[in-house]
Design an enzyme around this catalytic site. Sequence first.
Site, PDB file in Angstrom:
ATOM      1  N   GLU A 136       9.271  94.783  -5.550  1.00 58.66           N
ATOM      2  CA  GLU A 136       9.366  93.621  -6.430  1.00 58.66           C
ATOM      3  C   GLU A 136       9.936  92.443  -5.629  1.00 58.66           C
ATOM      4  OE1 GLU A 136      10.789  92.664 -10.959  1.00 58.66           O
ATOM      5  OE2 GLU A 136      12.225  93.640  -9.654  1.00 58.66           O
ATOM      6  N   GLY A 153      20.486  95.092  -6.285  1.00 56.85           N
ATOM      7  CA  GLY A 153      21.495  96.034  -6.767  1.00 56.85           C
ATOM      8  C   GLY A 153      20.861  97.343  -7.167  1.00 56.85           C
ATOM      9  N   ALA A 154      19.687  97.250  -7.801  1.00 54.13           N
ATOM     10  CA  ALA A 154      18.925  98.429  -8.213  1.00 54.13           C
ATOM     11  C   ALA A 154      17.505  97.961  -8.507  1.00 54.13           C
ATOM     12  CB  ALA A 154      19.552  99.078  -9.452  1.00 54.13           C
ATOM     13  N   MET A 155      16.579  98.930  -8.603  1.00 52.24           N
ATOM     14  CA  MET A 155      15.180  98.586  -8.834  1.00 52.24           C
ATOM     15  C   MET A 155      14.529  99.651  -9.694  1.00 52.24           C
ATOM     16  SD  MET A 155      12.573  96.682  -8.492  1.00 52.24           S
ATOM     17  CE  MET A 155      10.954  97.087  -9.164  1.00 52.24           C
ATOM     18  N   GLU A 156      13.769  99.192 -10.728  1.00 53.57           N
ATOM     19  CA  GLU A 156      13.264 100.057 -11.780  1.00 53.57           C
ATOM     20  C   GLU A 156      11.963 100.762 -11.461  1.00 53.57           C
ATOM     21  OE1 GLU A 156      11.817  95.788 -12.932  1.00 53.57           O
ATOM     22  OE2 GLU A 156      13.567  96.698 -11.985  1.00 53.57           O
ATOM     23  N   ASN A 157      11.677 101.078 -10.191  1.00 53.91           N
ATOM     24  CA  ASN A 157      10.457 101.820  -9.880  1.00 53.91           C
ATOM     25  C   ASN A 157      10.273 102.942 -10.908  1.00 53.91           C
ATOM     26  OD1 ASN A 157      10.482 100.471  -7.146  1.00 53.91           O
ATOM     27  ND2 ASN A 157      12.246 101.814  -6.897  1.00 53.91           N
ATOM     28  N   HIS A 186      20.374  99.589 -17.560  1.00 52.07           N
ATOM     29  CA  HIS A 186      19.471  98.457 -17.339  1.00 52.07           C
ATOM     30  C   HIS A 186      18.145  98.924 -16.738  1.00 52.07           C
ATOM     31  CE1 HIS A 186      18.728  94.124 -16.132  1.00 52.07           C
ATOM     32  NE2 HIS A 186      17.906  94.752 -15.308  1.00 52.07           N
ATOM     33  N   GLU A 187      18.232  99.735 -15.686  1.00 50.16           N
ATOM     34  CA  GLU A 187      17.003 100.181 -15.022  1.00 50.16           C
ATOM     35  C   GLU A 187      16.210 101.138 -15.913  1.00 50.16           C
ATOM     36  OE1 GLU A 187      16.266  98.461 -12.528  1.00 50.16           O
ATOM     37  OE2 GLU A 187      18.279  97.624 -12.294  1.00 50.16           O
ATOM     38  N   GLU A 244      13.673  91.043 -17.431  1.00 51.79           N
ATOM     39  CA  GLU A 244      15.067  91.154 -17.015  1.00 51.79           C
ATOM     40  C   GLU A 244      16.045  90.889 -18.158  1.00 51.79           C
ATOM     41  OE1 GLU A 244      15.799  92.608 -14.502  1.00 51.79           O
ATOM     42  OE2 GLU A 244      13.977  92.470 -13.309  1.00 51.79           O
TER      43      GLU A 244
END
Length: 794
Positions: free
Chosen positions: A107, A240-244, A275-276, A298
């Site tokens: 992303e 910080g993090a990623m929603e793959n 959140h993710e 988001e």
Amino acid sequence: MDITKYDLTLDIDFKNLNYTGKETISVTGQGEKFYLNSVGLDVTSVKVGGKSIPFTLNPKEQTLETDYRVNGNSSVEVAFSAKVGNVLQGLYVANYKEGHMLTTQFESTGARRAFPCIDHPRYKAVFSLKLNIDNELEAISNMPVHDEAVQTNGRKIVTFQETPRMSTYLLYIGVGKFDHMEKKLGKIKGILTAPKDHLLSTDFPLTEAGGAINYFEDYYGIDFALPKVHLISVPEFGAGAMENWGAITFREVVLLVNENTSAMIKQTISEVIAHELAHQWFGDLVTMEWWNDLWLNESFATFMAHKAINSMHPDWHFFGKFLITETSGAFSGDSLHNTHPIDADVKSPDDIAQIFDEISYGKGASILRMIEGYVGEKNFRDGIRKYLQDNKYGNAKGSDLWSSIENVSGMPVSKVMESWIKKKGYPILNVKRDGNKLHIAQERFMLDGKPDGSKWPVPLTVLTANGIKSVLMENEEMVLESEGFIKLNAGETGFYRVLYSPELVSGINSNPGKLSYLDAWGMVNDYSAFLKAGKINLDQYLESIRPFTKLDEYVVAQELSGQFFTLSLIMPENKKLIPVAKEFYRHHLSRLGDKKPGEDENDGVLRGTMALNLAMIDKKYAEELAPKIDSFFKVDPDVRQAVAVAYAGARNDFKKLYRLFEESKTDEDRIKIISGMSWLNGKENFKDLLSLIEKDRVKKQDSLRVYMGVSMNPGQRENMFSEMTGAIKTVEKYFEGTGYTGMMLEAMIPYLGIGRKEEMRKYLETVREDSFSKGINKGLEVLEIYTRLVTSGQ
């Protein structure tokens, strides 16, 4: 033209950090020219029906272009090779002390750096992935492994189950040596993963994930779509993090929990996981059509995460944290001329990268909370369910969501929302009493005090002695009955500020303890904004907040702590401000005392915040706290950062802090010590700290913490100003293709520029680039406001 499937095979040389790839792309069209996105890849052939077709690479447009026209169903074969990147985008190498892993961050436009594809959220496709890797390695992707075929050459081919239809930015590829912890999360398998020997965690992250999944399945009315979900700790990670989808990546510090984890970070971990996971439905299952609706992804995940944690941990008062971390930042950013509408006009990758900000996250989430307060929780939830059901495995626009909520509630949601998302800024409501009437007038709130005539349809919630009344303010002015009036914006659900006449302020402030913690937060947050905007002076500000400074309520104390800290950085020598700030911090530290068994976690968070902020502004307190450095790893984790900062301020000793940095076993402790190092003074200490970045002793993502931390330290601002060019080059190198350079400059400029405003402005024009120009503009605008505040506060 549409893509239906990618059959993608990568042959990875893990040691030498390169790979070759081949893919068969199933495509359908009606005569359109075939093209793909590609950046930094060596494409060796493009074939249709076994025959090569000519192609050209257009680096400016990041495309691979052909004259082949797609009619009906077709298959295109592409062969390519590439180096594994060392920037935190695409398929890249993430280093740790004992080795490295390969990981991806796609992303928003990183997939095109790993394989040729149509790298656009609307082009959803099925992914069939095979990885050819060394036998001793493991591979992780969105779906479970379907098959591992061991080869005779010390290699194996790992084949994954096919994914559902999804956007390219959600694909995940991870290769390395890992440790895992598994737990059943309802019907799916939860897997906590970290590089070998780095899984220093309890099962807390999996427990939180299970609670969040249960909440979302119930709220959305749709089960989690995949058979498993990985929570993956990545040692070097820009986001910080990623929603793959099904393979969520995190920085170590926002995933792993152990005895060294502070209450503050533990709460943050819960929120980031939620959140993710919220994205697994809102973003992954249903995806925006284009990045102008990034905010919908988001902001919704932000809002829903706080709802989930508030349900799972009601004692954390998580909507108070929402106001402090999301609404407050959005209020600040959106009161600048250099803001943007929630629904931003984005065309290029640079445009996309620069809207991952407080508007897309915080303002959007705050507007959703306002709409929920307007239509009611049940109508809001039912509208969300309809939206997800109608669009699952597809794409949608923000207007589709408003229509769903409007259809369910029968209220004019589309009319209200279109105004709020298309327009920059937000209103301030000027309220005065005239007999038995309240006169309310709206104008745009600006930190420079210059409104522009904008107005909004404002969903008002009026707190009265008889309860809460909701009404829509559609015009510039409005009159309400004043009988039983307490305040506007009950529960701070609305995204607007309120400036009351002195008579009304006196009535509200006479007994602040009777206000809810959310309403009290709103009052003190507004006072801070009015000070910065020049609507009240420093004396009036200190008098207005005085009734709130002794309240025990966590959210109010945390808000005031942040206000005093920021003002102390802007005016470190101010004789009116600093004594009041010191008294405030010492009062609450005395009230809280030392950590007690079984205490409220928010008390631990507040103790840490108060100690840290006081250590930064009070040399005497720093001297008192500094000796705890000798037992640093036995100190309460919430107070460790304060101890490191206090030691730096009192002893100015780089070597001891560096020894502790090397001895630290977790990223959380390393980050706390980096924070301490930022408060060392002197040129030599400054050089020693920057050398940790140059020698890769500090993780790439933590270079930002160093630069921004040093910028806040009044004693090092001269040195940091002289090294801004080096900081920009470093962050551009590490975070290529992201908006992080602009974010860093936005944070640094207002502090580094105090006392050198014109010199700063002239310097920035020599380094300005399109990719971070917005951050420069925002930083300079805030610098102007801070400079005025310094002058007026003297």
